[in-house]
Design an enzyme around this catalytic site. Structure first.
Site, PDB file in Angstrom:
ATOM      1  N   ARG A   1       0.819  -1.215   0.000  1.00 51.20           N
ATOM      2  CA  ARG A   1       0.000   0.000   0.000  1.00 51.20           C
ATOM      3  C   ARG A   1       0.855   1.268   0.000  1.00 51.20           C
ATOM      4  O   ARG A   1       0.395   2.335  -0.352  1.00 51.20           O
ATOM      5  CB  ARG A   1      -0.948  -0.007   1.194  1.00 51.20           C
ATOM      6  CG  ARG A   1      -2.249  -0.728   0.859  1.00 51.20           C
ATOM      7  CD  ARG A   1      -3.217  -0.676   1.988  1.00 51.20           C
ATOM      8  NE  ARG A   1      -2.643  -1.272   3.191  1.00 51.20           N
ATOM      9  CZ  ARG A   1      -3.267  -1.368   4.344  1.00 51.20           C
ATOM     10  NH1 ARG A   1      -4.478  -0.905   4.468  1.00 51.20           N
ATOM     11  NH2 ARG A   1      -2.689  -1.947   5.381  1.00 51.20           N
TER      12      ARG A   1
ATOM     13  N   ASP B   1      -0.386 -24.481   4.957  1.00 51.61           N
ATOM     14  CA  ASP B   1       0.006 -24.818   6.317  1.00 51.61           C
ATOM     15  C   ASP B   1       1.487 -25.132   6.184  1.00 51.61           C
ATOM     16  O   ASP B   1       1.854 -26.187   5.648  1.00 51.61           O
ATOM     17  CB  ASP B   1      -0.746 -26.047   6.834  1.00 51.61           C
ATOM     18  CG  ASP B   1      -0.365 -26.339   8.273  1.00 51.61           C
ATOM     19  OD1 ASP B   1       0.823 -26.180   8.611  1.00 51.61           O
ATOM     20  OD2 ASP B   1      -1.246 -26.702   9.059  1.00 51.61           O
ATOM     21  N   HIS B   2       2.353 -24.218   6.623  1.00 51.57           N
ATOM     22  CA  HIS B   2       3.768 -24.379   6.244  1.00 51.57           C
ATOM     23  C   HIS B   2       4.388 -25.638   6.846  1.00 51.57           C
ATOM     24  O   HIS B   2       5.417 -26.103   6.373  1.00 51.57           O
ATOM     25  CB  HIS B   2       4.578 -23.118   6.564  1.00 51.57           C
ATOM     26  CG  HIS B   2       4.937 -22.931   8.005  1.00 51.57           C
ATOM     27  ND1 HIS B   2       4.102 -22.391   8.929  1.00 51.57           N
ATOM     28  CD2 HIS B   2       6.075 -23.225   8.682  1.00 51.57           C
ATOM     29  CE1 HIS B   2       4.702 -22.340  10.108  1.00 51.57           C
ATOM     30  NE2 HIS B   2       5.909 -22.845   9.988  1.00 51.57           N
TER      31      HIS B   2
ATOM     32  N   ASP C   1      -3.943 -20.708  16.714  1.00 51.00           N
ATOM     33  CA  ASP C   1      -2.710 -20.378  15.994  1.00 51.00           C
ATOM     34  C   ASP C   1      -1.935 -21.633  15.590  1.00 51.00           C
ATOM     35  O   ASP C   1      -1.326 -21.673  14.527  1.00 51.00           O
ATOM     36  CB  ASP C   1      -1.837 -19.488  16.903  1.00 51.00           C
ATOM     37  CG  ASP C   1      -0.588 -18.966  16.202  1.00 51.00           C
ATOM     38  OD1 ASP C   1      -0.701 -18.539  15.045  1.00 51.00           O
ATOM     39  OD2 ASP C   1       0.502 -18.986  16.812  1.00 51.00           O
TER      40      ASP C   1
ATOM     41  N   HIS D   1      -1.313 -26.663  12.291  1.00 51.08           N
ATOM     42  CA  HIS D   1      -0.091 -27.463  12.308  1.00 51.08           C
ATOM     43  C   HIS D   1      -0.247 -28.783  13.076  1.00 51.08           C
ATOM     44  O   HIS D   1       0.100 -29.847  12.578  1.00 51.08           O
ATOM     45  CB  HIS D   1       1.064 -26.679  12.927  1.00 51.08           C
ATOM     46  CG  HIS D   1       1.279 -25.327  12.317  1.00 51.08           C
ATOM     47  ND1 HIS D   1       1.094 -25.075  10.986  1.00 51.08           N
ATOM     48  CD2 HIS D   1       1.676 -24.149  12.859  1.00 51.08           C
ATOM     49  CE1 HIS D   1       1.368 -23.791  10.730  1.00 51.08           C
ATOM     50  NE2 HIS D   1       1.718 -23.213  11.855  1.00 51.08           N
TER      51      HIS D   1
ATOM     52  N   LYS E   1       4.315 -21.219  23.788  1.00 55.37           N
ATOM     53  CA  LYS E   1       5.382 -20.235  23.615  1.00 55.37           C
ATOM     54  C   LYS E   1       6.118 -20.106  24.935  1.00 55.37           C
ATOM     55  O   LYS E   1       5.581 -20.401  25.994  1.00 55.37           O
ATOM     56  CB  LYS E   1       4.781 -18.887  23.229  1.00 55.37           C
ATOM     57  CG  LYS E   1       3.936 -18.996  21.951  1.00 55.37           C
ATOM     58  CD  LYS E   1       4.241 -17.910  20.981  1.00 55.37           C
ATOM     59  CE  LYS E   1       3.467 -18.055  19.704  1.00 55.37           C
ATOM     60  NZ  LYS E   1       4.248 -18.566  18.586  1.00 55.37           N
TER      61      LYS E   1
HETATM   62  C1  BG6 Z   1       3.039 -20.000  12.802  1.00 56.23           C
HETATM   63  C2  BG6 Z   1       2.426 -19.424  14.036  1.00 56.23           C
HETATM   64  O1  BG6 Z   1       2.055 -20.559  11.985  1.00 56.23           O
HETATM   65  O2  BG6 Z   1       3.980 -20.998  13.157  1.00 56.23           O
HETATM   66  C3  BG6 Z   1       3.500 -18.855  14.954  1.00 56.23           C
HETATM   67  O3  BG6 Z   1       1.506 -18.396  13.687  1.00 56.23           O
HETATM   68  C4  BG6 Z   1       4.562 -19.895  15.239  1.00 56.23           C
HETATM   69  O4  BG6 Z   1       2.941 -18.383  16.171  1.00 56.23           O
HETATM   70  C5  BG6 Z   1       5.065 -20.521  13.950  1.00 56.23           C
HETATM   71  O5  BG6 Z   1       5.630 -19.266  15.924  1.00 56.23           O
HETATM   72  C6  BG6 Z   1       5.984 -21.706  14.248  1.00 56.23           C
HETATM   73  O6  BG6 Z   1       6.562 -22.140  13.049  1.00 56.23           O
HETATM   74  P1  BG6 Z   1       7.952 -22.918  13.048  1.00 56.23           P
HETATM   75  O7  BG6 Z   1       8.172 -23.253  11.623  1.00 56.23           O
HETATM   76  O8  BG6 Z   1       8.958 -21.976  13.624  1.00 56.23           O
HETATM   77  O9  BG6 Z   1       7.755 -24.123  13.929  1.00 56.23           O
END
Ligand code: BG6
Length: 490
Positions: A50, A178-179, A236, A241, A340
């Site tokens: 933006r 979803d990484h 989250d 995950h 966390k």
């Molecule tokens: C994200 C969350 O999807 O995954 C974060 O929103 C989290 O809060 C993160 O810290 C963790 O990813 P990774 O790859 O570091 O385990």
């Protein structure tokens, strides 16, 4: 190293191009794939933001971000020149429907190419951006759209987003990220289970006592607190995950690696999860929030202090006991925890096998430990199988637990690519296997919504835990009640 196949020439449009995800993950991932020769021809990356920024100013920021991800800090001049000439910056406000013209012009005449729009923005913008792309005639047969998580706050909001995006793109054009599904070790779970005949006969009730999944982070909420306070650990981390990890661990063998074959098996697991409601939340779930403490010897403030002392009902830790109501997993609980500011960054899946049915070592009966398979997701990705062995020596018969321990990095001697490197290439290649189908997202929200409603109705407390510990004591009790304990607490 597996052969790297180039992807066809593409235009990748990144909405949220100046944001944290684009800078920290997406652009460095694209740089690495370009450097390895997977990005070819006149493929382009069009960053959308933006703010009014010159291309040069934008490139300076990108260069800084890419540099920060290089192990040796070396950014070769030729490699940077080749990569940076692919990057364009366009100022556009999708909500105000301003400035689409420049993007339309930039894409004109390239309708035959792969076109991907990556929405690295707040989910509230997914609908308006999809609509903007559609109404400006930018959705071609070769287009796809990538949605970052969080996909809504609950089933209702996720459905609304999915409907809005679904009105402009077909389901097979929508890639929901979803990484975790792009992490090497998560994919290795498929190799471990389905490229080895050893485990499958034992991967069930009767052989497995229970499964534990831990995703522990040292980091606190930090600069994301405003966003995070509306979300919490369940939405989250668990909704996406951890439930994906449950699916990959618990699913039946798919008939192939075809995306729908895998996703059809995963959804069956989600649908077999025993719902948790107001009557059962107290027994099956624990919520926690970090207080002040020390992580890695450094003192850290409490969540409430980070929030400026404001009241909050948000959890930064959650532990759950899941039951999967099907033949394979009947009476084999899956214990999940994530949080966390825990003691260390450690993510793993632990498959705990049953005790031997009868010990022939009467004097050693307390030393005979059940076998355990640990799949380490991070750090030090690998697999460890704990076995019992006899201690060497001519006298007596002493037993000891030993392990077959495989570190992937040592074995393969490779840099492990970031999950986004693979995911971006899969989007551009048009392979949705590592992305979530709409029904998966819906089923995961349905399960999580039940817990959230249960918490609200039963007024379940958020227990405090000391930063740098393994979470609230109630999380240990969750397993203790079943005569079990978490494995990684050392
Ligand atoms: C994200 C969350 O999807 O995954 C974060 O929103 C989290 O809060 C993160 O810290 C963790 O990813 P990774 O790859 O570091 O385990």
């Amino acid at each position: 190293m597996a052969q790297l196949i180039p992807v066809e020439v593409f235009d990748l449009i990144i909405f949220g191009g100046t944001g944290d995800l684009a800078m920290r993950k997406l652009l460095p991932a694209l740089y690495h794939r370009d450097r390895d020769g997977q990005v070819v021809g006149d493929s382009r990356i069009i960053a959308i933001g933006r703010s009014a920024l010159s291309r040069d100013a934008y490139l300076q920021d990108v260069e800084k971000s890419v540099r920060a991800t290089l192990v040796d800090g070396e950014l070769g001049a030729a490699q940077w020149a080749a990569f940076s000439q692919r990057i364009h910056y366009v100022q556009l406000d999708a909500v105000a429907h301003q400035h689409w013209g420049e993007l339309v012009e930039l894409l004109r005449g390239r309708e035959q190419l792969t076109r991907a729009a990556y929405l690295a923005t707040a989910p509230g913008l997914f609908g308006p951006i999809a609509k903007g792309l559609h109404s400006n005639g930018l959705v071609t047969a070769n287009s796809r759209i990538v949605l970052e998580k969080p996909l809504g706050q609950d089933l209702a909001s996720a459905s609304e987003i999915n409907n809005q995006v679904g009105a402009c793109f077909a389901e097979n054009q929508i890639y929901r990220i979803d990484h975790y599904l792009g992490k090497e070790t998560v994919q290795n779970l498929l190799a471990l289970r389905f490229a080895n005949s050893l485990f499958e006969p034992l991967w069930r009730r009767g052989a497995i006592d229970h499964v534990q999944i831990t995703v522990a982070e040292e980091l606190g909420v930090g600069g994301r607190i405003e966003f995070y306070d509306k979300v919490g650990a369940l939405r989250d981390m668990v909704q996406n995950h951890l439930l994906q990890l449950v699916c990959l661990t618990a699913m039946e063998p798919p008939s192939s690696l075809h995306h729908d074959a895998v996703r059809d098996e995963k959804i069956k697991v989600l649908r077999a999860l025993r719902p948790i409601n107001a009557e059962t939340v107290g027994k099956y779930t624990v919520r926690g929030r970090y207080g002040a403490g020390a992580v890695d010897g450094v003192t850290v403030p409490s969540y409430s202090d980070e929030l400026g002392g404001a009241n909050s009902d948000t959890e930064t830790f959650v532990a759950l006991k899941l039951e999967i109501d099907n033949w394979r997993w009947s009476n084999v609980p899956f214990y999940l925890r994530t949080g966390k500011r825990l003691k260390s960054k450690q993510s793993e899946i632990v498959v705990q096998f049953q005790d031997v049915p009868h010990s022939i070592f009467p004097e050693q009966q307390f030393n005979v430990k059940a076998n355990r398979l640990t799949i380490r997701l991070q750090p030090d990705e690998g697999v460890k199988l704990s076995l019992m062995a006899k201690e060497p020596g001519p006298g007596g018969f002493e037993l000891r637990s030993v392990s077959l321990d495989l570190s992937f990095e040592e074995t393969f001697g490779l840099r492990y690519p970031d999950a986004y490197e693979r995911l971006l290439m899969e989007v551009l290649r048009g392979n949705p296997a590592l992305f979530m189908r709409r029904d998966e997202v819906d089923a995961a929200w349905e399960f999580v919504d039940g817990i959230i409603a249960g918490w609200a109705r039963s007024r379940q407390k958020v227990e405090s835990y000391v930063a740098g510990s393994w979470g609230p004591s109630a999380a240990s009790l969750l397993l203790d009640r079943d005569g079990r304990a978490w494995h990684a607490n050392d």
